[in-house]
Design a protein around this motif. Structure first.
Motif, mmCIF file in Angstrom:
data_model
loop_
_atom_site.group_PDB
_atom_site.id
_atom_site.type_symbol
_atom_site.label_atom_id
_atom_site.label_comp_id
_atom_site.label_asym_id
_atom_site.label_seq_id
_atom_site.Cartn_x
_atom_site.Cartn_y
_atom_site.Cartn_z
ATOM 1 N N ILE A 49 -25.720 17.999 6.500
ATOM 2 C CA ILE A 49 -25.830 19.337 7.072
ATOM 3 C C ILE A 49 -24.728 20.268 6.557
ATOM 4 C CG2 ILE A 49 -24.437 18.925 9.161
ATOM 5 C CD1 ILE A 49 -26.809 20.446 10.662
ATOM 6 N N ASP A 50 -23.600 19.696 6.079
ATOM 7 C CA ASP A 50 -22.519 20.519 5.538
ATOM 8 C C ASP A 50 -22.493 20.526 4.010
ATOM 9 O OD1 ASP A 50 -21.733 17.935 5.113
ATOM 10 O OD2 ASP A 50 -19.874 18.061 6.282
ATOM 11 N N ASP A 51 -23.514 19.901 3.391
ATOM 12 C CA ASP A 51 -23.666 19.861 1.925
ATOM 13 C C ASP A 51 -22.552 19.095 1.213
ATOM 14 O OD1 ASP A 51 -26.052 21.360 1.924
ATOM 15 O OD2 ASP A 51 -24.920 23.230 2.067
ATOM 16 N N ILE A 52 -21.777 18.302 1.942
ATOM 17 C CA ILE A 52 -20.774 17.451 1.301
ATOM 18 C C ILE A 52 -21.462 16.191 0.772
ATOM 19 C CG2 ILE A 52 -18.746 15.988 1.723
ATOM 20 C CD1 ILE A 52 -17.720 18.132 3.625
ATOM 21 N N VAL A 53 -21.210 15.863 -0.484
ATOM 22 C CA VAL A 53 -21.865 14.725 -1.133
ATOM 23 C C VAL A 53 -21.101 13.445 -0.809
ATOM 24 C CG1 VAL A 53 -22.509 13.704 -3.357
ATOM 25 C CG2 VAL A 53 -22.752 16.176 -2.987
ATOM 26 N N TYR A 54 -21.859 12.388 -0.482
ATOM 27 C CA TYR A 54 -21.249 11.083 -0.208
ATOM 28 C C TYR A 54 -21.523 10.127 -1.349
ATOM 29 C CZ TYR A 54 -20.642 6.365 1.571
ATOM 30 O OH TYR A 54 -20.277 5.050 1.703
ATOM 31 N N ASP A 55 -20.459 9.619 -1.972
ATOM 32 C CA ASP A 55 -20.539 8.589 -3.002
ATOM 33 C C ASP A 55 -19.795 7.370 -2.472
ATOM 34 O OD1 ASP A 55 -20.340 6.893 -5.171
ATOM 35 O OD2 ASP A 55 -19.755 8.441 -6.603
ATOM 36 N N GLY A 56 -20.540 6.315 -2.159
ATOM 37 C CA GLY A 56 -19.954 5.127 -1.554
ATOM 38 C C GLY A 56 -18.956 4.402 -2.426
ATOM 39 N N THR A 57 -18.939 4.696 -3.723
ATOM 40 C CA THR A 57 -17.977 4.044 -4.616
ATOM 41 C C THR A 57 -16.613 4.737 -4.612
ATOM 42 O OG1 THR A 57 -18.567 5.322 -6.605
ATOM 43 C CG2 THR A 57 -19.882 3.351 -6.146
ATOM 44 N N GLN A 58 -16.507 5.858 -3.861
ATOM 45 C CA GLN A 58 -15.243 6.600 -3.815
ATOM 46 C C GLN A 58 -14.894 6.985 -2.374
ATOM 47 O OE1 GLN A 58 -14.815 9.692 -6.926
ATOM 48 N NE2 GLN A 58 -16.766 8.976 -7.747
ATOM 49 N N PRO A 59 -14.626 6.003 -1.526
ATOM 50 C CA PRO A 59 -14.421 6.298 -0.104
ATOM 51 C C PRO A 59 -13.256 7.226 0.185
ATOM 52 C CG PRO A 59 -13.954 3.971 -0.609
ATOM 53 C CD PRO A 59 -14.636 4.553 -1.790
ATOM 54 N N LEU A 119 -17.110 2.996 7.680
ATOM 55 C CA LEU A 119 -15.662 2.799 7.589
ATOM 56 C C LEU A 119 -14.934 4.112 7.297
ATOM 57 C CD1 LEU A 119 -15.662 -0.587 5.670
ATOM 58 C CD2 LEU A 119 -14.706 -0.202 7.954
ATOM 59 N N THR A 120 -15.528 4.969 6.466
ATOM 60 C CA THR A 120 -14.876 6.256 6.192
ATOM 61 C C THR A 120 -14.770 7.095 7.463
ATOM 62 O OG1 THR A 120 -16.910 7.454 5.572
ATOM 63 C CG2 THR A 120 -15.697 6.319 3.792
ATOM 64 N N GLN A 121 -15.780 7.008 8.323
ATOM 65 C CA GLN A 121 -15.736 7.782 9.568
ATOM 66 C C GLN A 121 -14.748 7.176 10.556
ATOM 67 O OE1 GLN A 121 -17.513 10.845 9.423
ATOM 68 N NE2 GLN A 121 -17.496 9.939 7.384
ATOM 69 N N ALA A 172 -16.927 -4.325 3.482
ATOM 70 C CA ALA A 172 -18.377 -4.116 3.456
ATOM 71 C C ALA A 172 -19.094 -5.380 3.010
ATOM 72 C CB ALA A 172 -18.724 -2.953 2.539
ATOM 73 N N LYS A 173 -18.542 -6.061 2.010
ATOM 74 C CA LYS A 173 -19.185 -7.268 1.470
ATOM 75 C C LYS A 173 -19.089 -8.456 2.418
ATOM 76 C CE LYS A 173 -18.161 -5.744 -3.195
ATOM 77 N NZ LYS A 173 -17.279 -5.935 -4.364
ATOM 78 N N LYS A 174 -18.089 -8.453 3.286
ATOM 79 C CA LYS A 174 -17.991 -9.517 4.289
ATOM 80 C C LYS A 174 -19.099 -9.407 5.324
ATOM 81 C CE LYS A 174 -12.968 -10.345 4.270
ATOM 82 N NZ LYS A 174 -11.727 -10.182 5.069
ATOM 83 N N VAL A 175 -19.492 -8.168 5.630
ATOM 84 C CA VAL A 175 -20.416 -7.917 6.742
ATOM 85 C C VAL A 175 -21.864 -7.777 6.271
ATOM 86 C CG1 VAL A 175 -20.963 -6.367 8.657
ATOM 87 C CG2 VAL A 175 -18.566 -6.811 8.038
#
Length: 457
Positions: free
Chosen positions: A430-440, A364-366, A386-389
Motif C-alpha cells: 500500500i506504500d509502494d515500498i518494494v520487498y526483496d527477501g534477499t536484502q532484509p 522477521l523484518t517486522q 528462516a531455514k530452520k523454520v
C-alpha cells in the motif's frame, strides 16, 4: 536455471541437499509411524485446508486418523503443540518463527506447509468510520475509493490525542500477521503503532504509540468493538464480515490491499515430531496440499461446499452467509457495498502452499522494525532462522509424490529443480515500498517509521 545470486544459490543448495539426503523425493513414502493424530485450530475460515482434508477423506487416504479440535486462543494452541497434546496446528505464521527465536516461548517449531494467502481485514467502529469518511475520496456513485489508506484515520487519531484520550485497537497476538499488517497500514499513514522493548521487560508494544494495539481473540473482536473497548481491529474472516452483518463496524481495508497475496497462516509441528515421524509428516502434508487444491480448483467452484462445512459449529461456527461473503470471491465493506475480490482467500493458487524462506524473512523484518528483535542482526541471521523454520524440502517431497501418482500436476507447483525459496521482489504494498527477501536490512531501512540498522530503544 534462472540466474541466482550467491544468497539464493546457497538456499537452493540447502533444499537440494536436504532432498538428496532424505532420499524421499522420488521414493515411495512408507507407512505412517503415527496414525492417530490430533490437530488444533482457531475458528477462522483459513483453517479450511484442515477441515477439507478431514471431510474429503484425504487424511484417511494417507492412513491417518485425525481428530480436529478448536482451541481457545493462539497461546493455548501453541502450548498444545509444544507439550504434545496436539500433534500439529493451524498457526499464525509468526508463531513458529518467534518460538524458534525464543521470543515469548522457546521451542523448535517448523512448517512444511503454508496454509493460505490474504484473508484478513481492518475494521473500525461506525463512529470512527463517520469521522474518517470526509477524508476519503469518492467514486462517481458516491462509494469510497479503495484502498483506503490510514491517512484518512490520522486526523481522527490526532483529535483523540488532543483530547487526551487513548486510541485503542485490537489485533490477535503479538506475533500475528494481523499485528504486523495493522502496524504496516497505520505507519504507512503516518500513525505510529508503538515499539516493543523486551530487553527492558516491556512487551506492551505501545512505546511512543499514537494508536495503542492490544490482543483480543478473533471471535471476540466484534463484541469488544461493540462495547467500545476498542475503536478498530485487524482480524481474519469471518470476523470483519460479522461486524458488517451486525451493523456495528465497517471494514476499511483488506490485507490484499495492504500487501497483495501476502502469506497468512501455516501448519506448525515440532521439529521433534518431523524427525520422529517423517512418513507421517509427509503424509499429512500431502493431505493438506490436496485440500488446498480442492479449495481453489475450477475457479473456486467448491467454495460454497467449503462454506457449508466451515459453518458447522465444530469448525468456524458462523452463519453460512457471513462466511460466504468473503470465501466466495466477494467482500462487503459498508453494508450494501459488496465488491468482487476473487483472491481475498487463496489456498493454492500462486504457490500459496509453498513455504518460501522469503515469507519467513518478512515476518522477521517486522519483528525487528517494531522492536521484538532488540538488536541488529546480519542478513545471514535472517536467512539461517528462516531455514530452520520453513521446510520446503518436506513440502517438495510430498508434492512430487502426489505428482508421480497423478494426484497433482507439476505445472501447478514451483519448478522444484530451480526453486531457491525466495520470491521475486514484491511490489504490491500500500506504500509502494518494494520487498526483496534477499536484502532484509536494506528493506528495514526503507521505512520512515520503525527501527532501522543501529537503532535500539
Amino acid at each position: 536455471m534462472k540466474w541466482l545470486n550467491p544468497i539464493k544459490k546457497a538456499a537452493l543448495a540447502t533444499v537440494i541437499g536436504s532432498l538428496v539426503c532424505s532420499s524421499i523425493a522420488n521414493a515411495e513414502i512408507g507407512e505412517p509411524e503415527k496414525e492417530e493424530l490430533k490437530f488444533g485450530f482457531i475458528k477462522l475460515t483459513d483453517m479450511a485446508p484442515i477441515a477439507i482434508a478431514y471431510e474429503n477423506g484425504y487424511f484417511e487416504d494417507e492412513g491417518l486418523y485425525v481428530t480436529i479440535e478448536a482451541q481457545a486462543n493462539w497461546k493455548v494452541l501453541l502450548n498444545g503443540v509444544i507439550d504434545g497434546s496436539l500433534d500439529g496446528a493451524h498457526m499464525l505464521a509468526g508463531q513458529p518463527i518467534a518460538a524458534t527465536m525464543g521470543f515469548g516461548t522457546k521451542a523448535d517449531i517448523i512448517t512444511p506447509f503454508s496454509m493460505d494467502l490474504n484473508g484478513n481485514g481492518i475494521t473500525v467502529s461506525n463512529d470512527i468510520w463517520e469521522q474518517m469518511k470526509p477524508n476519503i475520496p469518492k467514486m462517481d456513485d458516491g462509494r469510497p475509493v479503495h484502498p483506503i489508506k490510514a491517512d484518512a484515520l490520522k486526523p481522527v487519531v490526532e483529535k483523540f490525542k488532543e483530547e487526551g484520550k487513548p486510541f485503542n485497537m485490537g489485533m490477535v497476538f503479538p506475533v500475528s500477521t494481523h499485528n504486523y499488517e495493522l502496524r504496516y497500514w497505520l505507519a504507512a499513514g503516518g500513525i505510529h503503532p508503538g515499539f516493543y522493548a523486551p530487553h527492558k521487560g516491556d512487551t506492551s508494544g505501545q512505546i511512543d504509540a499514537d494508536a495503542l494495539l492490544s490482543v483480543t481473540p478473533p471471535p471476540q473482536m466484534p463484541a469488544t468493538l461493540e462495547a467500545g473497548t476498542i475503536y478498530g481491529y485487524c482480524v481474519g474472516e469471518p470476523w470483519n464480515q460479522q461486524a458488517v452483518f451486525k451493523g456495528i463496524g465497517v471494514p476499511v481495508v483488506t490485507d490484499y490491499e495492504i500487501w497483495k497475496d501476502n502469506p497468512e497462516k501455516v501448519f506448525g509441528i515440532t521439529k521433534e515430531f518431523a524427525e520422529k515421524y517423517p512418513n507421517t509428516t509427509l503424509r499429512l502434508t500431502r493431505a493438506l496440499i490436496r485440500a488446498a487444491m480442492w479449495l481453489d480448483e475450477n475457479d473456486n467452484a467448491n467454495r460454497p461446499a467449503a462454506v457449508k462445512i466451515l459453518s458447522q459449529s465444530n469448525y468456524v461456527g458462523a452463519d453460512y452467509d457471513v462466511i460466504a461473503n468473503s470465501m466466495t470471491g466477494t467482500f462487503e465493506y459498508e453494508k450494501g457495498d459488496k465488491r468482487d475480490v476473487p483472491d481475498f482467500n487463496v489456498f493454492f493458487r500462486y504457490n500459496a502452499t509453498y513455504p518460501f524462506y522469503s515469507d519467513a524473512v518478512w515476518y522477521l523484518t517486522q519483528m525487528r522494525r517494531w522492536g521484538q528483535i532488540s538488536e541488529d542482526k546480519s542478513d545471514d541471521w535472517y536467512f539461517d532462522l528462516a531455514k530452520k523454520v520453513y521446510r520446503p524440502d518436506i513440502y517438495t517431497a510430498a508434492a512430487q509424490s502426489l505428482i508421480e501418482e497423478g494426484l497433482a500436476d507439476a505445472k501447478d507447483f514451483p519448478d522444484f529443480a530451480t526453486e531457491d525459496g525466495f520470491r521475486d521482489p514484491q511490489t504490491h504494498f500500500i506504500d509502494d515500498i518494494v520487498y526483496d527477501g534477499t536484502q532484509p536490512n536494506a528493506y528495514i531501512n526503507k521505512f520512515s517509521i520503525g527501527l532501522k540498522e543501529g537503532d535500539k530503544l
